[in-house]
Design a protein around this motif. Structure first.
Motif, mmCIF file in Angstrom:
data_model
loop_
_atom_site.group_PDB
_atom_site.id
_atom_site.type_symbol
_atom_site.label_atom_id
_atom_site.label_comp_id
_atom_site.label_asym_id
_atom_site.label_seq_id
_atom_site.Cartn_x
_atom_site.Cartn_y
_atom_site.Cartn_z
ATOM 1 N N ILE A 11 -41.581 2.012 -9.535
ATOM 2 C CA ILE A 11 -42.910 2.214 -8.963
ATOM 3 C C ILE A 11 -42.968 1.757 -7.518
ATOM 4 O O ILE A 11 -43.719 2.300 -6.707
ATOM 5 C CB ILE A 11 -43.972 1.476 -9.814
ATOM 6 N N TYR A 12 -42.135 0.759 -7.175
ATOM 7 C CA TYR A 12 -42.130 0.284 -5.793
ATOM 8 C C TYR A 12 -41.657 1.364 -4.837
ATOM 9 O O TYR A 12 -42.113 1.419 -3.694
ATOM 10 C CB TYR A 12 -41.238 -0.954 -5.656
ATOM 11 N N LYS A 13 -40.765 2.202 -5.287
ATOM 12 C CA LYS A 13 -40.284 3.300 -4.440
ATOM 13 C C LYS A 13 -41.440 4.188 -4.006
ATOM 14 O O LYS A 13 -41.570 4.534 -2.817
ATOM 15 C CB LYS A 13 -39.245 4.118 -5.210
ATOM 16 N N TYR A 14 -42.293 4.548 -4.939
ATOM 17 C CA TYR A 14 -43.405 5.449 -4.628
ATOM 18 C C TYR A 14 -44.540 4.716 -3.900
ATOM 19 O O TYR A 14 -45.236 5.317 -3.082
ATOM 20 C CB TYR A 14 -43.906 6.090 -5.928
ATOM 21 N N ASP A 27 -34.523 3.964 -2.339
ATOM 22 C CA ASP A 27 -33.552 3.769 -3.418
ATOM 23 C C ASP A 27 -32.458 2.794 -2.997
ATOM 24 O O ASP A 27 -32.047 1.923 -3.775
ATOM 25 C CB ASP A 27 -32.923 5.111 -3.813
ATOM 26 N N LYS A 31 -43.135 4.457 -0.248
ATOM 27 C CA LYS A 31 -42.986 5.747 0.441
ATOM 28 C C LYS A 31 -44.316 6.458 0.650
ATOM 29 O O LYS A 31 -44.474 7.174 1.656
ATOM 30 C CB LYS A 31 -42.039 6.659 -0.343
ATOM 31 N N TYR A 32 -45.245 6.284 -0.255
ATOM 32 C CA TYR A 32 -46.472 7.081 -0.183
ATOM 33 C C TYR A 32 -47.742 6.225 -0.097
ATOM 34 O O TYR A 32 -48.470 6.308 0.902
ATOM 35 C CB TYR A 32 -46.548 8.014 -1.399
ATOM 36 N N SER A 81 -38.502 2.613 3.703
ATOM 37 C CA SER A 81 -38.666 3.597 2.627
ATOM 38 C C SER A 81 -38.103 4.968 2.960
ATOM 39 O O SER A 81 -37.681 5.696 2.056
ATOM 40 C CB SER A 81 -40.146 3.721 2.258
ATOM 41 N N TRP A 82 -38.063 5.330 4.249
ATOM 42 C CA TRP A 82 -37.600 6.666 4.611
ATOM 43 C C TRP A 82 -36.292 6.656 5.397
ATOM 44 O O TRP A 82 -35.374 7.425 5.078
ATOM 45 C CB TRP A 82 -38.680 7.397 5.417
#
Length: 655
Positions: free
Chosen positions: A538-541, A521, A544-545, A515-516
């Protein structure tokens, strides 16, 4: 904004066509020219479901659900499954399917500095395989003893016309487990001799695993057609039989009775998150290994939801079975308690020792006709006023006895089956189910070891059969540690400390690197190129978080819990014929620390190794930019390793 692919430390400047070590480095690893694949989608599902659905669904989930609020725990579990479990499961499925290598190759592909993550997964898989196969050996032992009537754990043995005291003080099932099966010592400090029966069963368990893994997934999947499906048939049979038993509805009611206040308890959240984590098998590398054999366009997003849903409903099904049968067992035990106490009460009444004001309204002259609720209502009001030592007959307390882990399978559930008509049949069926549940999980665990190593090292890939046999032989030899009389305590130690913390650390690194470091993306771009459609943003957030913070919170809670109180284990005291909680000795704590250290050590070692190679080669991130073509974030799909050209057996070039 344009972005180059992640630089790698193993890419020396070389003419085009000679970049043969692009991904494999100097290990000489290679993706086989014709990587094997699943013959059908059903084979893949059997493998993934077989790995994720294991013994924990039968003896861990029901206990947690019962202890932590019943229906409330189920809602919390589903919430964490949706927010953390399925997104991380999807991440591993997509990474393995896109890169088409085991865990070592996947994380080395993203960055050579992260190759240690894959090696850590292999180490943890090896630790788990060591003690997990011992549980299969125990199941084999009980399965072999089930083909006799009466069952050897139905009655206490008699010596010199007198029942063995240790058995009389405990129960026939507890005595058989601790004395006949394990012949356990009083503490982990007393090793004792090897148990020859368990040694033979362990050899048999490793032989079955070796034969099943002999030709990789081609042979193991044939076994999974039975080992993954048979447990469901057994669970359904037990559920139908269990619902017909007296006390089944009471057991299920106690199981699902909601306790909403548990949501305020941090430890309940920790236990629910841990169960989600282990239920799906995150961090082992087995998910990545199995998905790497999929075709590139396989819908891994749908697979993630399907496997997770099957896993959850399997846990619920197992919970219904467990508590319907345990409810039957508890009902018999508490009714025996009522009869026993009513007889004591009758003796006191007949002797004139009971005040008329506390006389019960039920028919105490016929103990067998006294209802449980009537006795408990009277006992709460007047029980302390009777001079004899009467006890409360609590159904809830009886159901909590030995309902976790081996205590559930080899004591509580075994005792319940001995009360059923045709008990040898039900016993054989149950332990055959445990054996098959464990086998399908063992196949996945071994694949998490073998697939990454054979993908990374060409020598091992060319001798995979020998590697499989050697791995099983080493597993058996080291596993002899668990066949000593104190072996049960080492199983508990490995189960509690060799996997939990290292696996959480592995998944934290996995989530952070995708993710990072690689970029959420870019990873979604790769999935879009692979599947032909883009998963929700939504999977990105979530990656990542939400997922990362949840795993860090779980890591912190697990670590703090380890340091707040000295670790303990449950030991069997032969003289008292009961369990007692003992603190681990200093040498055992040192062993725990070494297990955790060995499991996570590959991560920093891999990072340091990559940095030293980069420094020695005189390259840096800035000087390496010229070696890569600059591509946009929308055009950076992961390489399909099944279709690339191989040069001298090497991994593919990055374009």
């Amino acid at each position: 904004m344009e972005k180059q692919p992640l630089p790698t430390d193993d890419y020396p400047t070389a003419p085009a066509g000679s970049e043969v070590d692009a991904l494999a480095g100097e290990e000489g690893a290679a993706e086989p020219d014709a990587r094997v694949g699943w013959n059908s989608k059903i084979e893949y599902f059997l493998a993934q479901v077989g790995f994720s659905v294991g013994l924990g669904n039968v003896w861990r989930f029901p206990y947690l659900c019962h202890q932590n609020g019943g229906g409330s725990f189920l809602l919390l579990y589903v919430l964490l499954m949706l927010l953390v479990g399925i997104p991380l499961f999807f991440l591993e499925l997509a990474a393995g399917q896109a890169i088409r290598q085991g865990s070592i190759g996947v994380w080395k592909y993203i960055s050579p500095r992260l190759a240690g993550i894959g090696y850590s997964s292999c180490v943890v898989c090896f630790f788990v395989a060591l003690y997990y196969n011992v549980i299969l050996a125990w199941s084999l032992f009980y399965l072999g003893n089930s083909f006799q009537s009466p069952l050897p754990w139905e009655q206490c043995p008699v010596q010199a016309n007198v029942s063995v005291k240790e058995c009389e003080k405990s129960s026939p099932t507890s005595y058989f487990w601790y004395r006949k099966a394990l012949d356990v010592t009083d503490s982990i400090d007393h090793t004792g001799s090897f148990n020859p029966y368990i040694v033979c069963c362990l050899l048999g368990a490793w032989t079955i695993v070796c034969l099943g893994m002999f030709k990789g997934i081609k042979s193991s999947v044939k076994v999974m057609y039975f080992s993954s499906v048979f447990p469901y048939a057994v669970l359904i049979c037990f559920l139908i039989r269990g619902l017909m038993l007296d006390g089944a509805l009471e057991g299920i009611t106690h199981m699902f009775y909601p306790k909403l206040e548990i949501w305020a308890d941090v430890q309940v959240w920790r236990q629910a998150a841990t169960q989600v984590f282990f239920a799906l098998g995150l961090g082992f590398g087995s998910i990545i290994a199995y998905s790497s054999y999929n075709p590139k366009n396989n819908n891994c997003h749908r697979d993630a939801f399907t496997v997770a849903t099957i896993n959850f409903f399997t846990s619920v099904l197992a919970t219904l079975v467990v508590f319907s049968v345990l409810g039957f067992r508890a009902k018999i035990l508490v009714m025996d308690c009522v009869v026993r106490n009513t007889k004591k009460l009758t003796e006191q009444i007949d002797g004139g020792f009971v005040d008329k004001d506390v006389m019960p309204v039920f028919n105490y002259s016929d103990p067998g006709s006294v209802a449980l609720q009537d006795y408990r209502s009277w006992f709460k009001q007047y029980g302390s006023s009777v001079p004899c030592n009467l006890t409360d007959c609590d159904l809830e307390k009886e159901m909590q006895e030995g309902v976790e882990g081996t205590g559930l399978a080899f004591i509580a559930f075994t005792e319940a089956m001995s009360l059923l008509p045709g008990s040898p049949f039900w016993s054989a069926l149950f332990f055959l189910m445990l054996l098959n549940l464990g086998l399908s999980t063992m196949f996945g665990t071994m694949e998490g070891i073998l697939a990454p190593l054979t993908d990374r090292f060409k020598l091992l890939a060319n001798n995979k059969t020998k590697l499989t046999i050697f791995s099983c032989l080493v597993g058996f030899v080291i596993g002899l540690l668990f066949t000593q009389r104190c072996g049960n305590y080492f199983v508990s130690m490995f189960d509690d400390y060799s996997a939990t913390l290292p696996l959480i650390i592995v998944v934290v690194f996995e989530t952070f690197s995708v993710s990072w470091l690689y970029g959420a993306d870019r990873f979604l771009d790769d999935i879009e190129a692979m599947l032909g459609w883009r998963p929700s943003v939504i999977y990105k957030y979530l990656w990542k978080y939400i997922c990362l913070l949840a795993m860090l919170g779980l890591l912190a809670a697990t670590t703090i819990r380890m340091f707040i109180a000295r670790p303990t284990y449950m030991a069997w005291n032969q003289e008292k014929a009961s369990k007692e909680s003992l603190e681990y000795p200093d040498w055992a704590l040192a062993v725990m620390a070494l297990l955790i250290l060995f499991a996570i050590l590959p991560v920093p070692v891999g990072l340091i190794h990559a940095l030293l190679r980069e420094r020695n080669s005189g390259t840096s991130r800035d000087t390496e930019i010229g070696q890569y073509s600059i591509v946009s974030t929308d055009e950076c799909p992961m390489t399909d390793m099944s279709k690339v050209d191989h040069v001298n057996g090497s991994a593919p070039r990055l374009s």
